[in-house]
Design an enzyme around this catalytic site. Sequence first.
Site, mmCIF file in Angstrom:
data_model
loop_
_atom_site.group_PDB
_atom_site.id
_atom_site.type_symbol
_atom_site.label_atom_id
_atom_site.label_comp_id
_atom_site.label_asym_id
_atom_site.label_seq_id
_atom_site.Cartn_x
_atom_site.Cartn_y
_atom_site.Cartn_z
ATOM 1 N N HIS A 171 0.805 -1.226 0.000
ATOM 2 C CA HIS A 171 0.000 0.000 0.000
ATOM 3 C C HIS A 171 0.844 1.285 0.000
ATOM 4 O O HIS A 171 0.350 2.342 0.387
ATOM 5 C CB HIS A 171 -0.970 0.046 1.192
ATOM 6 C CG HIS A 171 -2.094 -0.947 1.118
ATOM 7 N ND1 HIS A 171 -1.961 -2.262 1.477
ATOM 8 C CD2 HIS A 171 -3.383 -0.804 0.733
ATOM 9 C CE1 HIS A 171 -3.116 -2.889 1.325
ATOM 10 N NE2 HIS A 171 -3.996 -2.041 0.872
ATOM 11 N N GLY A 223 -0.851 -2.094 -5.923
ATOM 12 C CA GLY A 223 -1.740 -3.161 -5.456
ATOM 13 C C GLY A 223 -3.118 -2.646 -5.101
ATOM 14 O O GLY A 223 -4.113 -3.320 -5.312
ATOM 15 N N HIS A 224 -3.195 -1.471 -4.510
ATOM 16 C CA HIS A 224 -4.497 -0.836 -4.245
ATOM 17 C C HIS A 224 -4.504 0.472 -5.012
ATOM 18 O O HIS A 224 -3.849 1.433 -4.648
ATOM 19 C CB HIS A 224 -4.701 -0.604 -2.754
ATOM 20 C CG HIS A 224 -6.131 -0.268 -2.406
ATOM 21 N ND1 HIS A 224 -6.901 0.609 -3.149
ATOM 22 C CD2 HIS A 224 -6.937 -0.698 -1.406
ATOM 23 C CE1 HIS A 224 -8.101 0.700 -2.619
ATOM 24 N NE2 HIS A 224 -8.159 -0.086 -1.564
ATOM 25 N N HIS A 277 -11.721 -7.030 -5.818
ATOM 26 C CA HIS A 277 -11.989 -6.074 -4.735
ATOM 27 C C HIS A 277 -12.682 -4.822 -5.293
ATOM 28 O O HIS A 277 -12.128 -4.132 -6.149
ATOM 29 C CB HIS A 277 -10.633 -5.719 -4.097
ATOM 30 C CG HIS A 277 -10.732 -4.914 -2.857
ATOM 31 N ND1 HIS A 277 -10.677 -3.538 -2.863
ATOM 32 C CD2 HIS A 277 -10.879 -5.289 -1.571
ATOM 33 C CE1 HIS A 277 -10.770 -3.097 -1.616
ATOM 34 N NE2 HIS A 277 -10.891 -4.145 -0.810
ATOM 35 N N GLU A 329 -14.036 -8.773 -0.297
ATOM 36 C CA GLU A 329 -14.689 -7.452 -0.463
ATOM 37 C C GLU A 329 -14.915 -7.200 -1.956
ATOM 38 O O GLU A 329 -14.592 -6.129 -2.473
ATOM 39 C CB GLU A 329 -13.836 -6.345 0.153
ATOM 40 C CG GLU A 329 -13.498 -6.605 1.612
ATOM 41 C CD GLU A 329 -12.759 -5.456 2.283
ATOM 42 O OE1 GLU A 329 -11.837 -4.889 1.664
ATOM 43 O OE2 GLU A 329 -13.116 -5.108 3.423
ATOM 44 N N GLU A 345 -19.617 -2.228 0.386
ATOM 45 C CA GLU A 345 -18.807 -1.360 1.236
ATOM 46 C C GLU A 345 -19.086 0.115 0.931
ATOM 47 O O GLU A 345 -19.262 0.503 -0.237
ATOM 48 C CB GLU A 345 -17.323 -1.670 1.013
ATOM 49 C CG GLU A 345 -16.421 -0.845 1.913
ATOM 50 C CD GLU A 345 -14.947 -1.202 1.750
ATOM 51 O OE1 GLU A 345 -14.644 -2.286 1.229
ATOM 52 O OE2 GLU A 345 -14.115 -0.374 2.174
ATOM 53 N N CYS A 347 -17.072 2.582 0.950
ATOM 54 C CA CYS A 347 -16.041 3.085 0.027
ATOM 55 C C CYS A 347 -16.359 2.701 -1.421
ATOM 56 O O CYS A 347 -16.026 3.453 -2.344
ATOM 57 C CB CYS A 347 -14.672 2.516 0.374
ATOM 58 S SG CYS A 347 -13.988 3.156 1.895
ATOM 59 N N CYS A 413 -11.206 2.880 6.439
ATOM 60 C CA CYS A 413 -11.317 3.545 5.138
ATOM 61 C C CYS A 413 -12.642 4.274 4.962
ATOM 62 O O CYS A 413 -12.688 5.362 4.391
ATOM 63 C CB CYS A 413 -11.132 2.516 4.028
ATOM 64 S SG CYS A 413 -12.123 1.023 4.254
ATOM 65 N N CYS A 414 -13.740 3.672 5.434
ATOM 66 C CA CYS A 414 -15.071 4.196 5.104
ATOM 67 C C CYS A 414 -15.379 5.557 5.743
ATOM 68 O O CYS A 414 -15.842 6.459 5.044
ATOM 69 C CB CYS A 414 -16.136 3.172 5.458
ATOM 70 S SG CYS A 414 -15.994 1.642 4.511
#
Length: 821
Positions: A171, A223-224, A277, A329, A345, A347, A413-414
């Site tokens: 990340h 990766g994200h 994801h 997710e 989610e 997000c 995160c949310c």
Amino acid sequence: MTNFNYSLSVLFLLASAVMLKADTVKLQQDYPIKPVPFTAVHLTDQFWAPRIETNRTVTIPFAFEQCEKSGRMDNFERAALALKGEPFANHQPPGYPFDDTDPYKVLEGASYVLAVQPNPELKMYLDKLIAKIAAAQESDGYLYTARTIDPEHPHAWSGHERWLNDPDQSHELYDSGHLFEAAVAHYQATGETNLLNVAIKNANLLCQVFGPGTNQLNHIWPGHEIVEMGLARLYRATGDERYLKLAKFFLDVRGPGGDEYHQSDIKPRDQREAMGHAVRAAYLYSGMADVAAMTGDSSYTTAIDAIWDNVVQKKLYITGGIGAMGSGEAFGPNYFLPNLSAYCETCASVGNDFWNARLFLFHGDARYVDVFERTLYNSLLDGVSLDGKGFFYPNPLESIGKDSRSPWFGCACCPGNITRFLPSLPGYFYAHTDDQVYVNLYASGAADIDLSHNVAVNIQQTTRYPWDGRIHLAVTPKTSDSAASALFTLKLRIPGWARNEAVPSNLYRFADTNSEPVTLTMNGISVPIQLEKGYASITRQWQPGDVVELDLPMPVRRIVADQKVQSDQGRVTLQRGPIVFCLEWPDNQGQVRNLMLSDDEALQAHFEPALLGGVEVIQGNAASLSTSSSNSVVRTTKALTAIPYYAWANRGRGEMTVWIPNSEKTAHVQAQPSIASTSKITLSHPGTNPDAINDQLAPSPASGQINVFFAGSEEPFFHWWPRKGTPEWVQYDFAKPARVSAVEVYWFDDTGRGECRVPQSWRLSYRRNGEWKPVENPGVFGCEMNQFNRTTFAPVETDGLRLELNLQPDWSGGIYEWKVE
Ligand SMILES: [Zn+2]
């Protein structure tokens, strides 16, 4: 890093800072339609303005406080001390390597607040935080506290070398992406470069290390995803083309050879289905849109257009949520949209809106705004409580009473996404080209829109939207040569729901017809509506005093799902205007899953000013279904009240459902209390979710709950995972001694997606005088999946039963339901 590289990055920093002196950066290429910035749109309505105010006064300070309490701010201080070789007193265990992004996201939201409302106290707080962030940055621009705090022992996901583990879990680039987003927001809000300089220094390092010509990390992808969007935004703010090139590089280098979860098994330009994801995916698609808009690379547009078709035709919830599966997710297979276990989610809803807003700017088609609006008013808004201090991570469409919002999460995160999305919301209401003004969303307020050719326009909207579809627009042109009038086209979005289209696909459709027409008037004179890409257009020489009135009738509508969506069969959902409704326990005498709404039942809506901050409610009669003592189904008539879905879970835990059964086959008939349901459960090992064992909720193939893809169900289950191959037991202590002669067990088995299997073997004991004895003359102890395994035995009077089992070697196991007769 060599000194040469370091001085190079300083040079780049200076060059970028010089460029910033220009008021606006002219880009070679961008979206053909421009959004009207949130700073030029001032909402004064009763729906969004109070929510944006709650976000400002409650959610943002609360989120900063949570970041402080959880050590996220300390991480920057720890890193700064580590860089100086000094110890830090607090040695909390490490959190996640993406914890830095939570302060960044709240900082971004707080910057939007500052952009529209000066607040010296908040600004000072941000400056202090920015100083901490800057001090944690390594001399070459690297900023990632998970490594800097202790480079010899970084976070387990970080890997031993910078970025090498990014395609998997480190990340580092995700942290950079959120830094860039926050930095541009802060710079645009305050005009100050203290955070922007940190971002530029970090971005310049990435430009040196990644990409063709660097001879370094030209094989690493994020990766994200989000750094692509962040770099595009940094490019838009600075005009430094290297950032755009790097954003494009991160897309071009991605896959194949990775995996579906990270959207790296296929190159992004070749992807046609939403996979993996969901938050990562939505950020990737948004980044692809940005890069396509700014470079003209149409292969990325082709890909996201096809992926959008896939989502809207096969993977979108009626609430606008995406990402059906808790496991990974992730997006599920086509048409896999369970309700009780819906992940959705928060997000992912925010990401879905980022993506749809961009597709609108590309194509100028209202169908993207239709999806945006559906997600906004329903799945996204559901992510935060009415008081602004409680958050949902998943947003299920049905509840058996176990769901409630939390003040914060370990993976947080949310909440941060809510803090940054809400204050920027006014920026999604209007858009324009040189001679066209798009009105995309409706709420009372004022907007100042700069068209080109020295023409500006002020629009005053007056409406009670989303509760009432009558919209009054006062349009005042302003020209620099003080001419009284100006020629342009006003484009008013006629939402899909107002023209009998539930979503821009066949995934959902209205089960009834609305005969009330949409009407439009110009200065009191009716204007015929000719729809073009979902807009009604008025082209004229606009004069001060011009008034447009649009009426979007809002009757209560019933929606049904395509027959391929198994979870929604035999059910309807209610919608009025853009709002999706649900049944929740406090309005329906405690239970809603046993209610059945017949198709011919008349429903009425009215406004309840004192309920849930003021909401429209829908009322009618339902059949309440329960089991009699002789096991037949009893129907009684009950008043039914539906509330907006976004407002549920503000009055404690209990049942809720968005999809309401319209047939007896799909209603959850209220069962009589049983020996099992009134028993106390004890277990060999606590496992997860033991209440599921006797909650009288078991998969039922008849109700369409079994999903062929997963051989699983969305009914609650208990499991022992991660224990594997062990002997285990479950014990019922009856409420009072009873004569019993049979049991039924429904095993949990997630073959194909998890590590639980039916057990290898099991047996049953009863308790007599405090001792356990095997039941006599038992039948077969079945280990079949997807069914109840029934066993009879010699009748016995006892106060408890114990089920003993052996898990298969190397596999775990679990139970949906254990019944006793
Ligand atoms: Zn999240």
